[in-house]
Design an enzyme around this catalytic site. Structure first.
Site, PDB file in Angstrom:
ATOM      1  N   SER A  61      16.144 -20.561  27.654  1.00 34.97           N
ATOM      2  CA  SER A  61      16.398 -20.246  29.037  1.00 34.97           C
ATOM      3  C   SER A  61      17.813 -20.650  29.498  1.00 34.97           C
ATOM      4  O   SER A  61      18.224 -20.253  30.587  1.00 34.97           O
ATOM      5  CB  SER A  61      15.379 -20.942  29.933  1.00 34.97           C
ATOM      6  OG  SER A  61      15.423 -22.331  29.721  1.00 34.97           O
TER       7      SER A  61
ATOM      8  N   SER B  58      15.308 -23.998  24.399  1.00 35.87           N
ATOM      9  CA  SER B  58      16.166 -23.384  25.419  1.00 35.87           C
ATOM     10  C   SER B  58      17.621 -23.799  25.421  1.00 35.87           C
ATOM     11  O   SER B  58      18.394 -23.260  26.201  1.00 35.87           O
ATOM     12  CB  SER B  58      15.572 -23.628  26.809  1.00 35.87           C
ATOM     13  OG  SER B  58      14.400 -22.860  26.957  1.00 35.87           O
TER      14      SER B  58
ATOM     15  N   LYS C  81      23.101 -26.294  34.442  1.00 32.42           N
ATOM     16  CA  LYS C  81      22.010 -25.312  34.553  1.00 32.42           C
ATOM     17  C   LYS C  81      21.403 -25.403  35.953  1.00 32.42           C
ATOM     18  O   LYS C  81      21.340 -26.505  36.535  1.00 32.42           O
ATOM     19  CB  LYS C  81      20.959 -25.638  33.499  1.00 32.42           C
ATOM     20  CG  LYS C  81      19.875 -24.587  33.286  1.00 32.42           C
ATOM     21  CD  LYS C  81      19.011 -24.973  32.067  1.00 32.42           C
ATOM     22  CE  LYS C  81      17.986 -23.912  31.754  1.00 32.42           C
ATOM     23  NZ  LYS C  81      17.187 -24.285  30.567  1.00 32.42           N
TER      24      LYS C  81
END
Lengths: 478, 96
Positions: free
Chosen positions: A153, A177, A78
């Protein structure tokens, strides 16, 4: 054999047996990344270094050297996981051009295992969001239905797995997330116990809630990755010195006599009927494998979203204070009046609307005259949520619930209604408030073909149990 | 809770060193108000004699040896900035 479809066991077996090379495996992934470029999964790619690592692993295999479980296997990180010299921006304009001078602890551990990093995946800006729509680089599209969000996210992470761009991914979960994008994209994802995986070198959102965790093609993939990244670090003072078990040791254990708690409060008003049906069918599947179902109650679920949206913006406002454009990132154009003007211009230009909203909610909650009413109150409600879970776990071994009240929604659908977006986290926030681990494992698709995930929660440091139950469910659900 | 006004939003934005465009202020205030109104639900549960939770690990006073370690060299640190470098220093805009 489609190299891009392999899980960790399949990839490792293929490498050891010399059915293909690590270089071939990495090239297959980059071919897929290029083919599916329109999904907007990656903020940056590292093809050259990925191939170099792959060649190193191939040389080790050729010499008959022992290689680690994750060696030569491509993964994505990420865009908040710092790696030395590699663009890491938290998908925010304010960190434009930032290349960290260090590796995050998780990255360092994976590098030592000869993991191959293909690139940094798109995220909501500073991981604040549930759809990957607030990224400065535009939304990521769900590989299952490109008109829909991949969740957030860690939407880029989940999409990179669902689109076969890599074998596993490292995301973060602060209020859902990892779990929610895992559910929306139809892949397994694990939120760990807070403190199990060191956060050092991962760009912070909310420091008492952030966790780092894996996505994979299978539940076993999560176990293999967790084995490498979990454990105390002296770089992170919030990592307890707990013994790290062999996460594979009991992963095939029968779930006979396992007690599964079902909290009615998670099946919220307005839950999508197909989500509810698929979740309950999944739980009944586990019952057929010998588990016993009991009803449990976690009444404070009702307050979890409000508690989260006081405490996390407060922590966000503190963590975002460092982004002042002095040491790195954005430089405002034109003449600057004074230092204050410099800060205003960097921050106003650098942060998106959602970041500004969260920073301001936090600033308000922490400000003089409001601290007791909001921040302190929310911290006390967090204690009540923790106590509710502890009580529930005296009646059951794991708790089963939906991950989200609905499957992936259309891009833009909730963009104008931040409160509606916040309420989407109602099923995932409670575990985050308590710091307990929670797994999202795919449990079927709606009639429209949209994936749905089953959420399993366990007491702190109960990852082995979750991975066991998730693996058994995955194997027996076809 | 009291209604949040555009003046409140301006004041909070100033504390956070953020500018909200005047053209966006009304819409921003309304969304801000919606969120804060929802948060009022936290007044419902009784939290008398409940200890606040700051973090969930239970850890306190974590210590480590005060040993100096070489973290990275100066050129490595300078390399991570996209701002111009002059005489071994990051050049920022003048603010005086």
């Amino acid at each position: 054999m489609e190299l891009k479809k392999l899980d960790i066991e399949g990839a490792r077996a293929g490498l050891i047996n010399k059915n293909f090379s690590a270089e071939e495996l990495v090239k297959a992934c980059f071919e897929q990344i290029r083919l599916k470029e329109d999904l907007n999964v990656f903020v940056s790619l590292s093809e050259e270094s990925a191939l170099n690592t792959a060649k190193t692993v191939d040389n080790k295999i050729a010499k008959g050297e022992e290689i680690s479980t994750l060696a030569g296997i491509p993964c994505s990180l990420k865009d908040v996981v710092c790696t030395e010299g590699v663009l890491t921006t938290a998908s925010s304009h304010i960190l434009a051009g930032y290349k960290p001078p260090f590796d995050a602890v998780v990255a360092k551990r994976l590098k030592e295992a000869d993991a191959v990093f293909v690139g940094k995946t798109n995220t909501d800006e500073f991981t604040c969001g549930a759809s990957t729509e607030t990224s400065y680089y535009g939304p990521t599209k769900n590989p299952v239905d490109q008109e829909r969000v991949p969740g957030g996210s860690s939407g880029g992470c989940a999409a990179s797995i669902a689109a076969d761009m890599c074998v596993y991914s490292i995301g973060t979960d602060t209020g859902g997330s990892i779990r929610q994008p895992a559910s929306f994209c139809g892949v397994p994802g694990l939120k760990v116990t807070y403190g199990l995986v060191p956060r050092s070198g991962v760009i912070s959102m909310a420091s008492s809630w952030d966790t780092i965790g894996p996505f994979g093609k299978t539940v076993k993939d999560l176990a293999y990755v967790l084995q490498v990244i979990a454990g105390h670090s002296e770089m992170d003072s919030t990592t307890p010195e707990v013994a790290i078990p062999d996460f594979m040791a009991n992963i095939e254990k029968s779930v006979k006599n396992l007690v599964i708690g079902i909290p009615g409060e998670f099946f919220v008003d307005g839950i999508d009927p197909e989500v509810e049906e698929l979740t309950r069918m999944a739980i009944r599947n586990l019952e057929r494998q010998g588990a016993r179902l009991v009803d449990v109650s976690i009444p404070t679920v009702k307050y979890a979203v409000a508690c989260y949206y006081v405490l996390t913006p407060s922590e966000v406002s503190a963590n975002m204070a460092r982004y002042d454009g002095i040491r790195y990132g954005l430089v405002p154009k034109g003449e600057i009046r004074d230092l204050e003007d410099y800060y205003y211009r960097v921050r106003s230009n650098g942060f998106g609307e959602e970041m500004k909203r969260r920073i301001m909610i936090g600033t308000y909650a922490l400000s003089s005259g409001y601290y007791d009413a909001y921040y302190l109150k929310a911290q006390k409600v967090r204690t009540l949520i923790i106590e509710d879970f502890k009580r529930a776990f005296t009646e059951c071994d794991v708790i089963a619930a939906p991950v989200s009240p609905f499957p992936a929604f259309k891009i833009g659908e909730k963009a104008d209604d931040p409160l509606a977006m916040y309420l989407a986290d109602v099923c995932t926030i409670p575990a985050s408030a308590s710091g307990i681990p929670a797994l999202s494992v795919p449990c079927g698709n709606t009639k429209e073909g949209l994936p749905v995930g089953l959420q399993l929660m366990a007491p702190q440091f109960g990852e082995s149990l979750l991975l066991n139950v998730g693996n058994i469910y995955e194997k027996t659900s076809g | 809770m009291a209604k949040i006004t555009t003046d409140d939003v301006r004041r909070i934005a100033a504390l956070a060193r953020i500018t909200i465009d005047e053209s966006q202020l009304d819409a921003f205030t309304k969304r801000f108000q919606d969120v804060m109104r929802y948060i009022d639900i936290l007044n419902e549960p009784n939290t008398e004699n409940v200890e606040p939770t700051a973090q969930v690990t239970g850890l306190t006073q974590v210590m480590r040896a005060d040993a100096v370690k070489r973290y990275c060299d100066k050129s490595g640190l300078l390399d991570c900035s996209s701002l111009p470098i002059e005489r071994g220093q990051i050049k920022v805009k003048s603010v005086f």
